[in-house]
Design an enzyme around this catalytic site. Sequence first.
Site, PDB file in Angstrom:
ATOM      1  N   LEU A  65       0.832  -1.207   0.000  1.00 39.46           N
ATOM      2  CA  LEU A  65       0.000   0.000   0.000  1.00 39.46           C
ATOM      3  C   LEU A  65       0.869   1.260   0.000  1.00 39.46           C
ATOM      4  O   LEU A  65       2.068   1.200   0.263  1.00 39.46           O
ATOM      5  CB  LEU A  65      -0.926  -0.037   1.212  1.00 39.46           C
ATOM      6  CG  LEU A  65      -1.844  -1.274   1.287  1.00 39.46           C
ATOM      7  CD1 LEU A  65      -2.587  -1.305   2.611  1.00 39.46           C
ATOM      8  CD2 LEU A  65      -2.839  -1.287   0.124  1.00 39.46           C
ATOM      9  N   PRO A  66       0.252   2.411  -0.269  1.00 38.96           N
ATOM     10  CA  PRO A  66       1.077   3.621  -0.456  1.00 38.96           C
ATOM     11  C   PRO A  66       1.782   4.152   0.793  1.00 38.96           C
ATOM     12  O   PRO A  66       2.925   4.584   0.701  1.00 38.96           O
ATOM     13  CB  PRO A  66       0.070   4.666  -0.960  1.00 38.96           C
ATOM     14  CG  PRO A  66      -1.084   3.896  -1.485  1.00 38.96           C
ATOM     15  CD  PRO A  66      -1.146   2.645  -0.677  1.00 38.96           C
ATOM     16  N   THR A  96       6.160   0.535   2.145  1.00 35.55           N
ATOM     17  CA  THR A  96       7.196   1.324   2.819  1.00 35.55           C
ATOM     18  C   THR A  96       6.498   2.321   3.737  1.00 35.55           C
ATOM     19  O   THR A  96       5.822   3.243   3.268  1.00 35.55           O
ATOM     20  CB  THR A  96       8.070   2.063   1.790  1.00 35.55           C
ATOM     21  OG1 THR A  96       8.796   1.081   1.039  1.00 35.55           O
ATOM     22  CG2 THR A  96       9.063   2.986   2.481  1.00 35.55           C
ATOM     23  N   LYS A 171      15.339   0.058   5.311  1.00 37.99           N
ATOM     24  CA  LYS A 171      14.994   0.695   4.033  1.00 37.99           C
ATOM     25  C   LYS A 171      15.198   2.211   4.084  1.00 37.99           C
ATOM     26  O   LYS A 171      15.728   2.791   3.138  1.00 37.99           O
ATOM     27  CB  LYS A 171      13.557   0.381   3.635  1.00 37.99           C
ATOM     28  CG  LYS A 171      13.139   1.205   2.425  1.00 37.99           C
ATOM     29  CD  LYS A 171      12.301   0.559   1.397  1.00 37.99           C
ATOM     30  CE  LYS A 171      12.184   1.469   0.180  1.00 37.99           C
ATOM     31  NZ  LYS A 171      10.996   1.241  -0.607  1.00 37.99           N
ATOM     32  N   LYS A 246       9.097  11.043  -0.234  1.00 39.69           N
ATOM     33  CA  LYS A 246       8.344  10.318   0.802  1.00 39.69           C
ATOM     34  C   LYS A 246       9.298   9.511   1.695  1.00 39.69           C
ATOM     35  O   LYS A 246       9.228   9.573   2.929  1.00 39.69           O
ATOM     36  CB  LYS A 246       7.325   9.377   0.152  1.00 39.69           C
ATOM     37  CG  LYS A 246       6.550   8.513   1.151  1.00 39.69           C
ATOM     38  CD  LYS A 246       5.986   7.230   0.515  1.00 39.69           C
ATOM     39  CE  LYS A 246       5.729   6.158   1.561  1.00 39.69           C
ATOM     40  NZ  LYS A 246       5.532   4.820   0.988  1.00 39.69           N
TER      41      LYS A 246
END
Lengths: 294, 294, 294, 294
Positions: A65-66, A96, A171, A246
Amino acid sequence: MSDIAFIGLGHMGLPMARNLLKAGYRLRVHDLVRSAVDELAAEGATSATDAREAVAGTAVVITMLPASRHVEGLLLGEDGLLQAIAPGSLVLECSTIAPESARKVHAEARARGIDLLDAPVSGGTAGAAAGTLTFMVGGEAAALERARPIFEAMGKNIFHAGPDGAGQVAKVCNNQVLAVQMIATAESMALGVANGLDPAVLAEIMRQSSGGNWVLERYNPWPGVMPNAPASREYEGGFMAELMAKDLGLAQETAQNSLSSTPMGALALQLYRLLLKQGQGRKDFSVVQKLFVE
Amino acid sequence: MSDIAFIGLGHMGLPMARNLLKAGYRLRVHDLVRSAVDELAAEGATSATDAREAVAGTAVVITMLPASRHVEGLLLGEDGLLQAIAPGSLVLECSTIAPESARKVHAEARARGIDLLDAPVSGGTAGAAAGTLTFMVGGEAAALERARPIFEAMGKNIFHAGPDGAGQVAKVCNNQVLAVQMIATAESMALGVANGLDPAVLAEIMRQSSGGNWVLERYNPWPGVMPNAPASREYEGGFMAELMAKDLGLAQETAQNSLSSTPMGALALQLYRLLLKQGQGRKDFSVVQKLFVE
Amino acid sequence: MSDIAFIGLGHMGLPMARNLLKAGYRLRVHDLVRSAVDELAAEGATSATDAREAVAGTAVVITMLPASRHVEGLLLGEDGLLQAIAPGSLVLECSTIAPESARKVHAEARARGIDLLDAPVSGGTAGAAAGTLTFMVGGEAAALERARPIFEAMGKNIFHAGPDGAGQVAKVCNNQVLAVQMIATAESMALGVANGLDPAVLAEIMRQSSGGNWVLERYNPWPGVMPNAPASREYEGGFMAELMAKDLGLAQETAQNSLSSTPMGALALQLYRLLLKQGQGRKDFSVVQKLFVE
Amino acid sequence: MSDIAFIGLGHMGLPMARNLLKAGYRLRVHDLVRSAVDELAAEGATSATDAREAVAGTAVVITMLPASRHVEGLLLGEDGLLQAIAPGSLVLECSTIAPESARKVHAEARARGIDLLDAPVSGGTAGAAAGTLTFMVGGEAAALERARPIFEAMGKNIFHAGPDGAGQVAKVCNNQVLAVQMIATAESMALGVANGLDPAVLAEIMRQSSGGNWVLERYNPWPGVMPNAPASREYEGGFMAELMAKDLGLAQETAQNSLSSTPMGALALQLYRLLLKQGQGRKDFSVVQKLFVE
């Protein structure tokens, strides 16, 4: 092999799900965008009208998902999807998101007896299509072993980063370094060219020297230096600048939690936001080169 | 093989000269520090009491000095050494100096009919000792071919960066990227560890991912991650922070000439200067890690 | 009152010279641009065909030139103008140049028995026209007392910053703070407006609070907040961004000499260079506001 | 005059409450730290054993808490204090918190028919004690008029910044400018002194010139320049560096919401975090001067 529920069929999720189909997994898929669901259904997946229908009766769930709010919104709370997933199931949360959000999701899954892993990916849409993604995984080692064949159908490098949330931390650290070395490479390419060097020559010298990095190896931001890099096709394709912004924002959120000082990552975020203001957010993140040339 | 005059026997010059001796060259050496001269004389070099004596009758001259002002002071002007070097000679100016200084030296050498190359090195004292330096060379291609065997006795990678001064430009670009990715790696290691990751695991994940760079490959700044890196011996040895600050200063001087914007390189310089204020200037440049841990 | 030689009749020099004429001084003027000389000649000055002719027989010389290289080129060396100025004369060197250049000029003037002051100004073209400039003066206190009436004909605040070169150091420090607080104000105005505040209200709150500064008092970068500020006339007039970039470059050159860390000033320079790349160099320096709005 | 419930008697809340007592208000006070409650009780306030007891029967409530999570934790939700406050009451929420948190609190208050204002202060503990605080107020203008006499018992400048949350936005903007101009002043003072200037002279020149700002006017970071500034008492007292880091973190959180680029504010945060790592967090925020001197 059991059915896998796959929720979230965007630019990354769709090709990831397709690789699972190719590897012989049976999929139950859901996305708010109907066309993506139909596309996969045409390739053999079972379409589900909502997330609850997708997970019903499956032992493995993948979510892609975003952002944090979508993941928390979908999975957590009294009406959350974790309540509809059977204890003993395996959930691979590949979005993420903030490490803190990941930890909340872990805690609720654990309370339900579900094996959940935070498993953000790197490699971009090209890696998703080619099945060469890197998975950075947080959670129990045993759960990772259980999930490994599924990850391997979608990716090449599977790292166990550590406990709950560690995949997300790894990450953001990795992408912070990536963003900074992209900008450092771009500004140094521009500096060299402005002082008389040939861009291809300079790129090759740095690549083979102590300035060498992944950007110089695979993804040079100067147009024409690497024919297959986004820079050589007007920064189309690749990994969008707004997604890098982001991720750099998540790094700053993580740094806020630990009161860590990350001057380079913070500056990188600000420079990407300048690019967004200039309308370059949907170009590949190597478009930062344009800040430094007239 | 003709005699080579070698001027400047510091931490870099001494082991470079020694490799030339080992390769069978006859050397005439000079340095203001007498002990370095004596050391090489004991190994077969001819000692010279001053630079003019060193170059008298030789067809090849190598200079390895601390900074622009030393190079300009030695070589240029009516009393400068270029006046004492025979037309047709080859001069390898290996110091790391401002591109603008290098171009002045080139111009005067060319006017005298001397083949001069600006040829700064990277690889540090370890590379100098092992004969594995990288030479980034600016000047005529024909002069570089003439010099190649001599460079190969001291180094492994010999790059022709471009015309006069291009070797210096390539070096400041490379070292700017190096400094930035060192700091980005250090701050990201600290961020990850502060959020629960094992430093060795994080280092390995980034090394194999898109955050990969020369620092993660060879020179990790976190103590204990790489047993042979300066970080694992209290940042002793290696490439001193004050020398990195010098090179970043040259990058800014070069950027001033072209009005180039280099935000990452500029910030790196400021952070290294903070370290110098804290008395860490003579430690290896990976000591920047200490800024980010308590 | 003796004659004054005035060399350099650009955007600043011309109105400064005019104020001296108004105060009753007799001027001998020179500039490479003939029209500026003619303009002042029409107002009563004596025109000189070159700098030597201008200074012949005068006891006071004022120079107002673009940069260090012009000042050094005009004044220093065997053919330099200092050789043509009589011992005992007073020289007011009002250009904004590197402190190191100023010190060279001081040294040569002192050797010739000339009273020289480095006296850069702030206040821009408006201050020059109104006779309200600030002079930051380096050199002997006695020379400053001798020069005071002349300065007062052109300016309002006359500060003795310290010994040779101190005027230039004070100016780069001041302009570094100015540039940083301009950018900080601009980015904070944009942040507030993007989060729902009225720009005039936000500007007024900060002006009266601990964020208050000269920019908020006189020179708000948000269009329309101050009708008379350059921001309200599309950033025309005022102090050009490329001149601020020049001054920030001098600050970095000064910081290089002392190995000082100036992270804010360094970042300000990089952001102004981004603006120059975007073709905004000849706009007022408050145009930096545009980086932060779409 | 009605009773006022005052919750949160820390370094700021205690002197604020005391000023209300002096102005003749009857107070019902609560804090988790018993000694603060006792201290005010000795001066005439009524002590309450918990927050619910404090607000029972009062028409005005003031809260002054450390951070967003405390404010949300106290006021919101089914068990939250807003449920115990009578419709029609006035709540002055004076904590410095995220604008987004403030908006949540506003929304819930409005739903309950309560007049709530977000009203963070600036002026520090000295301003709190002297009753000279600045209040930056977000919410309805009518509610502000109702609250004005109460604010005026504690402060001097009362600004209506705009609608819900606008007080918090104004405060983070103001403090971002403040932090940046503190650092810019400190690094420029150090630059000037390292190049031969007297700190008091340089401070005075900049104060009166275009570099002038609140820091130079009231709060010079160089020891000895201003006898009453924290810098002259080893950076004790004043506004702690860790609180400035908190406010800069709120600015970044606000910037994240609007994807605003704030390069100066972001860098200021990173530099304050370096100071925190060095154990300087509880010193006055002008202690940033120490980064720039040996």
